[in-house]
Design an enzyme around this catalytic site. Structure first.
Site, PDB file in Angstrom:
ATOM      1  CB  ILE A  25      -0.965   0.001   1.210  1.00 48.64           C
ATOM      2  CG1 ILE A  25      -1.941  -1.179   1.110  1.00 48.64           C
ATOM      3  CG2 ILE A  25      -1.724   1.325   1.298  1.00 48.64           C
ATOM      4  CD1 ILE A  25      -2.892  -1.330   2.299  1.00 48.64           C
ATOM      5  CD  GLU A 137      -7.967 -10.919   8.768  1.00 50.53           C
ATOM      6  OE1 GLU A 137      -7.120 -11.018   7.890  1.00 50.53           O
ATOM      7  OE2 GLU A 137      -8.023 -11.687   9.729  1.00 50.53           O
ATOM      8  CE1 TYR A 181      -2.970  -7.705  10.599  1.00 49.05           C
ATOM      9  CE2 TYR A 181      -5.119  -8.574   9.972  1.00 49.05           C
ATOM     10  CZ  TYR A 181      -4.097  -7.668   9.786  1.00 49.05           C
ATOM     11  OH  TYR A 181      -4.186  -6.733   8.787  1.00 49.05           O
ATOM     12  CG  ASN A 210      -9.470  -9.223   1.181  1.00 49.71           C
ATOM     13  OD1 ASN A 210     -10.218  -9.096   2.146  1.00 49.71           O
ATOM     14  ND2 ASN A 210      -8.613 -10.209   1.096  1.00 49.71           N
ATOM     15  CE  LYS A 247      -0.366 -26.649  -2.848  1.00 44.40           C
ATOM     16  NZ  LYS A 247       0.900 -26.511  -2.134  1.00 44.40           N
ATOM     17  CB  VAL A 249      -7.558 -22.637   2.217  1.00 41.27           C
ATOM     18  CG1 VAL A 249      -7.751 -22.898   3.707  1.00 41.27           C
ATOM     19  CG2 VAL A 249      -6.085 -22.421   1.892  1.00 41.27           C
ATOM     20  CE1 TYR A 327      -2.713 -19.097   5.117  1.00 39.32           C
ATOM     21  CE2 TYR A 327      -4.814 -20.225   4.914  1.00 39.32           C
ATOM     22  CZ  TYR A 327      -3.954 -19.216   4.529  1.00 39.32           C
ATOM     23  OH  TYR A 327      -4.333 -18.336   3.559  1.00 39.32           O
ATOM     24  NE  ARG A 337     -12.225 -10.459   5.772  1.00 36.62           N
ATOM     25  CZ  ARG A 337     -10.955 -10.776   5.583  1.00 36.62           C
ATOM     26  NH1 ARG A 337     -10.327 -10.397   4.483  1.00 36.62           N
ATOM     27  NH2 ARG A 337     -10.300 -11.440   6.497  1.00 36.62           N
TER      28      ARG A 337
HETATM   29  N1  LIG Z   1      -3.500  -5.025   1.610  1.00 28.96           N
HETATM   30  C1  LIG Z   1      -4.653  -5.171   2.211  1.00 28.96           C
HETATM   31  O1  LIG Z   1      -5.637  -5.547   1.596  1.00 28.96           O
HETATM   32  C2  LIG Z   1      -4.838  -4.875   3.665  1.00 28.96           C
HETATM   33  C3  LIG Z   1      -6.041  -5.299   4.230  1.00 28.96           C
HETATM   34  C4  LIG Z   1      -6.267  -4.988   5.570  1.00 28.96           C
HETATM   35  C5  LIG Z   1      -5.350  -4.271   6.307  1.00 28.96           C
HETATM   36  N2  LIG Z   1      -4.192  -3.856   5.720  1.00 28.96           N
HETATM   37  C6  LIG Z   1      -3.266  -3.093   6.570  1.00 28.96           C
HETATM   38  O2  LIG Z   1      -2.617  -2.079   5.810  1.00 28.96           O
HETATM   39  C7  LIG Z   1      -1.262  -1.927   6.222  1.00 28.96           C
HETATM   40  C8  LIG Z   1      -0.320  -2.075   5.035  1.00 28.96           C
HETATM   41  O3  LIG Z   1      -0.563  -3.321   4.394  1.00 28.96           O
HETATM   42  P1  LIG Z   1       0.238  -3.804   3.092  1.00 28.96           P
HETATM   43  O4  LIG Z   1      -0.707  -4.671   2.353  1.00 28.96           O
HETATM   44  O5  LIG Z   1       0.860  -2.658   2.401  1.00 28.96           O
HETATM   45  O6  LIG Z   1       1.341  -4.732   3.780  1.00 28.96           O
HETATM   46  P2  LIG Z   1       2.920  -4.843   3.498  1.00 28.96           P
HETATM   47  O7  LIG Z   1       3.419  -5.990   4.294  1.00 28.96           O
HETATM   48  O8  LIG Z   1       3.172  -4.846   2.040  1.00 28.96           O
HETATM   49  O9  LIG Z   1       3.474  -3.481   4.096  1.00 28.96           O
HETATM   50  C9  LIG Z   1       3.814  -3.299   5.451  1.00 28.96           C
HETATM   51  C10 LIG Z   1       5.176  -2.609   5.494  1.00 28.96           C
HETATM   52  O10 LIG Z   1       5.480  -2.307   6.862  1.00 28.96           O
HETATM   53  C11 LIG Z   1       6.861  -2.521   7.061  1.00 28.96           C
HETATM   54  N3  LIG Z   1       7.120  -2.775   8.473  1.00 28.96           N
HETATM   55  C12 LIG Z   1       6.622  -3.778   9.238  1.00 28.96           C
HETATM   56  N4  LIG Z   1       7.123  -3.714  10.488  1.00 28.96           N
HETATM   57  C13 LIG Z   1       7.958  -2.640  10.513  1.00 28.96           C
HETATM   58  C14 LIG Z   1       8.769  -2.066  11.513  1.00 28.96           C
HETATM   59  N5  LIG Z   1       8.852  -2.593  12.740  1.00 28.96           N
HETATM   60  N6  LIG Z   1       9.484  -0.954  11.206  1.00 28.96           N
HETATM   61  C15 LIG Z   1       9.420  -0.424   9.965  1.00 28.96           C
HETATM   62  N7  LIG Z   1       8.683  -0.928   8.975  1.00 28.96           N
HETATM   63  C16 LIG Z   1       7.950  -2.033   9.241  1.00 28.96           C
HETATM   64  C17 LIG Z   1       7.169  -3.759   6.211  1.00 28.96           C
HETATM   65  O11 LIG Z   1       8.550  -3.857   5.927  1.00 28.96           O
HETATM   66  C18 LIG Z   1       6.316  -3.505   4.985  1.00 28.96           C
HETATM   67  O12 LIG Z   1       7.053  -2.854   3.968  1.00 28.96           O
HETATM   68  C19 LIG Z   1      -1.068  -2.957   7.339  1.00 28.96           C
HETATM   69  O13 LIG Z   1      -1.254  -2.332   8.578  1.00 28.96           O
HETATM   70  C20 LIG Z   1      -2.157  -3.973   7.122  1.00 28.96           C
HETATM   71  O14 LIG Z   1      -2.537  -4.617   8.318  1.00 28.96           O
HETATM   72  C21 LIG Z   1      -3.911  -4.171   4.425  1.00 28.96           C
HETATM   73  O1  LIG Z   2      -3.293 -20.246  -1.769  1.00 30.47           O
HETATM   74  C1  LIG Z   2      -4.256 -19.795  -1.103  1.00 30.47           C
HETATM   75  C2  LIG Z   2      -4.184 -18.651  -0.259  1.00 30.47           C
HETATM   76  C3  LIG Z   2      -5.316 -18.232   0.425  1.00 30.47           C
HETATM   77  N1  LIG Z   2      -6.496 -18.905   0.292  1.00 30.47           N
HETATM   78  C4  LIG Z   2      -7.726 -18.403   0.971  1.00 30.47           C
HETATM   79  O2  LIG Z   2      -8.034 -17.141   0.379  1.00 30.47           O
HETATM   80  C5  LIG Z   2      -8.692 -16.290   1.324  1.00 30.47           C
HETATM   81  C6  LIG Z   2      -8.005 -14.946   1.335  1.00 30.47           C
HETATM   82  O3  LIG Z   2      -6.715 -15.079   1.890  1.00 30.47           O
HETATM   83  P1  LIG Z   2      -5.658 -13.892   2.034  1.00 30.47           P
HETATM   84  O4  LIG Z   2      -4.344 -14.532   2.259  1.00 30.47           O
HETATM   85  O5  LIG Z   2      -5.710 -12.951   0.896  1.00 30.47           O
HETATM   86  O6  LIG Z   2      -6.059 -13.169   3.378  1.00 30.47           O
HETATM   87  P2  LIG Z   2      -7.432 -12.820   4.116  1.00 30.47           P
HETATM   88  O7  LIG Z   2      -8.422 -12.201   3.185  1.00 30.47           O
HETATM   89  O8  LIG Z   2      -7.917 -14.026   4.846  1.00 30.47           O
HETATM   90  O9  LIG Z   2      -6.912 -11.770   5.173  1.00 30.47           O
HETATM   91  C7  LIG Z   2      -6.260 -10.599   4.716  1.00 30.47           C
HETATM   92  O10 LIG Z   2      -7.223  -9.606   4.667  1.00 30.47           O
HETATM   93  C8  LIG Z   2      -7.175  -8.505   5.492  1.00 30.47           C
HETATM   94  C9  LIG Z   2      -5.805  -7.998   5.818  1.00 30.47           C
HETATM   95  O11 LIG Z   2      -5.799  -7.429   7.086  1.00 30.47           O
HETATM   96  C10 LIG Z   2      -4.684  -8.947   5.735  1.00 30.47           C
HETATM   97  O12 LIG Z   2      -3.854  -8.508   4.691  1.00 30.47           O
HETATM   98  C11 LIG Z   2      -5.062 -10.365   5.569  1.00 30.47           C
HETATM   99  O13 LIG Z   2      -5.247 -10.828   6.869  1.00 30.47           O
HETATM  100  C12 LIG Z   2      -8.702 -17.066   2.640  1.00 30.47           C
HETATM  101  O14 LIG Z   2      -9.933 -17.709   2.761  1.00 30.47           O
HETATM  102  C13 LIG Z   2      -7.621 -18.114   2.463  1.00 30.47           C
HETATM  103  O15 LIG Z   2      -7.848 -19.283   3.228  1.00 30.47           O
HETATM  104  C14 LIG Z   2      -6.575 -20.025  -0.530  1.00 30.47           C
HETATM  105  O16 LIG Z   2      -7.647 -20.662  -0.650  1.00 30.47           O
HETATM  106  N2  LIG Z   2      -5.457 -20.436  -1.203  1.00 30.47           N
END
Ligand SMILES: NC(=O)c1ccc[n+]([C@@H]2O[C@H](COP(=O)([O-])OP(=O)(O)OC[C@H]3O[C@@H](n4cnc5c(N)ncnc54)[C@H](O)[C@@H]3O)[C@@H](O)[C@H]2O)c1
Ligand SMILES: O=c1ccn([C@@H]2O[C@H](COP(=O)(O)OP(=O)(O)O[C@H]3OC[C@@H](O)[C@H](O)[C@H]3O)[C@@H](O)[C@H]2O)c(=O)[nH]1
EC number: 4.1.1.35
Length: 386
Positions: A25, A137, A181, A210, A247, A249, A327, A337
């Site tokens: 992000i 979540e 989490y 997502n 795969k 799940v 997992y 969701r």
């Molecule tokens: N992508 C999504 O759909 C999604 C969904 C729900 C929530 N979020 C939330 O959005 C935020 C960003 O998600 P993302 O998808 O970009 O994940 P991401 O893992 O790509 O990005 C997280 C970044 O934080 C950095 N980081 C983690 N711990 C750190 C630390 N101690 N010090 C410095 N940097 C640190 C990591 O290196 C990483 O680059 C997270 O808080 C996540 O929980 C994302």
């Molecule tokens: O290979 C795979 C991976 C995942 N899955 C399933 O696909 C669904 C989505 O899985 P993701 O790994 O994308 O993660 P989830 O949607 O469960 O949670 C995510 O959504 C909210 C964010 O906070 C987090 O980035 C993450 O927890 C789950 O039901 C998981 O069991 C599969 O069936 N096959």
């Protein structure tokens, strides 16, 4: 022409302390801020691979407006100074991959709660605005999933649509560590809310549903560990690139709504530039129109990848796998969701645009262009060494 906010007031250039700027992000948000706004970004992360293209000291039009600080927020005394130098802090840092929640529960809780505490404290003490990234979540499971399978109430949106100010947060038992989490994120939300109520912290909480697109996570063995398990988009992309089965799940029955990262970033920019409309709010950010089961997602990605790569699909493209095998012990899942969009619509007038088909088409085109050659090379090396 001067840029104006939603109320017609000119937008002042901001300095933004973005923690976790090197992630999925963060990289898209930095790109947007550099290419479309005058704001400065202090980009904090332990990695910068995903934003390296923005950091080149010369030759970029935003030269100097983004500065990378390699900082682990767990232990770095520079954090407070950087927050003090900024008008706004955005905290994205977290462990947020489901494969970690039940296998590294302590790291997950520390990362999502304990490590975020100083950020909240420094913002509150220094009167700095905070945009904190939580998650969809925090809602956990829907009320509807506890009803009998044939109950007509399961069709009633009151039993499944997730509303910021109404829906309960329903997690499984403690031994289902998958919820560590969600629980850590919920507690940090409550703490931020309390800082707002008691000490006047100006905050906005984002609950992403997502968000997916280019640069999400990693492809195992190419730009991440071979044994690593990323989120579903990267898992399925990896299987398609390697011509392996996707795969599913527990049969892929869980439902998700997916939103294109570029649509979601538009919403974040509106929050950044409209503090009067965003402060004190929790926002769902998702696309309620893009709902599929994980099985349907696999089928759609398979179909699109055939078009993008020009290669035929496998005869049996998917395989079922138990969550325990995939997992490990303690996994559980959100059943469904669907974000309610009332609050973000009312406050920021924002709506998602991109259909699931279109966003998967552009994302898989990117995955193919970025990884297909590298995968072919590693696979032919592996065959040659046999
Ligand atoms: N992508 C999504 O759909 C999604 C969904 C729900 C929530 N979020 C939330 O959005 C935020 C960003 O998600 P993302 O998808 O970009 O994940 P991401 O893992 O790509 O990005 C997280 C970044 O934080 C950095 N980081 C983690 N711990 C750190 C630390 N101690 N010090 C410095 N940097 C640190 C990591 O290196 C990483 O680059 C997270 O808080 C996540 O929980 C994302
Ligand atoms: O290979 C795979 C991976 C995942 N899955 C399933 O696909 C669904 C989505 O899985 P993701 O790994 O994308 O993660 P989830 O949607 O469960 O949670 C995510 O959504 C909210 C964010 O906070 C987090 O980035 C993450 O927890 C789950 O039901 C998981 O069991 C599969 O069936 N096959």
């Amino acid at each position: 022409m001067a840029r104006v906010d939603l109320d017609g007031n000119p937008i002042k250039p901001l300095t933004i302390c973005m923690i976790g700027a090197g992630g999925f992000i963060g990289s898209h948000l930095c790109e947007k801020l550099m290419s479309e706004t005058p704001h400065k970004v202090l980009a904090l992360d332990v990695y910068n691979d995903k934003i390296r293209h923005l950091l080149d000291p010369e030759g970029l039009p935003w030269n100097g407006r983004i500065q990378f600080h390699r900082i682990n927020i767990k232990h770095d005394s520079r954090l407070e100074g950087l927050i003090k130098m900024s008008d706004l802090t955005i905290n994205l840092a977290a462990i947020c991959t489901p494969a970690d929640y039940n296998t590294r529960p302590l790291d997950t809780i520390y990362s999502n709660f304990i490590d975020a505490l100083p950020v909240v404290k420094y913002c509150s003490e220094n009167n700095k605005r905070l945009i904190h990234f939580s998650t969809c979540e925090v809602y956990g499971k829907t009320i509807g999933c506890f009803l009998p399978k044939d109950s007509p109430l399961r069709q009633d949106p009151d039993y499944y649509v997730l509303k910021e100010d109404v829906s309960p947060c329903i997690f499984g038992p403690i031994e289902k560590q998958r919820w560590s989490y969600a629980c850590a994120k919920q507690l940090i939300e409550r703490l931020i809310y309390a800082e707002g109520a008691e000490n006047g912290l100006e905050f906005t909480i984002v609950r992403p549903f997502n968000w997916i697109g280019p640069r999400m996570d990693f492809i195992p063995g190419i730009d991440g560990p071979s044994e690593g398990v990323p989120r579903v988009l990267a898992c399925f992309s990896n299987a398609l690139l390697r011509r392996e089965q996707l795969k599913l799940v527990d049969g892929g029955q869980s439902q998700r709504t997916f939103i294109y990262i570029k649509d979601a970033i538009e919403a974040v920019l509106l929050m950044i530039e409209n503090p009067a409309r965003a402060n004190g709010h929790i926002f769902n950010v998702g696309n309620p129109n893009n709902e599929v089961t994980v099985r349907q997602l696999a089928e759609m990605m398979t179909e699109i990848y055939v078009k993008v790569s020009g290669e035929p699909a496998l005869e049996v493209p998917t395989v079922d796998i138990s969550s325990k095998e995939f997992y490990g012990e303690g996994y559980d899942d959100s059943d469904k969701r669907i974000p309610d969009m009332t609050i973000i619509n009312k406050q920021l007038g924002w709506n998602p645009k991109t259909s699931l088909w279109d966003l998967l088409d552009s994302t898989l085109t990117y995955q193919h262009r970025t990884y297909a050659e590298a995968i072919k090379k590693t696979m032919s090396k592996a065959t040659a060494s046999k």
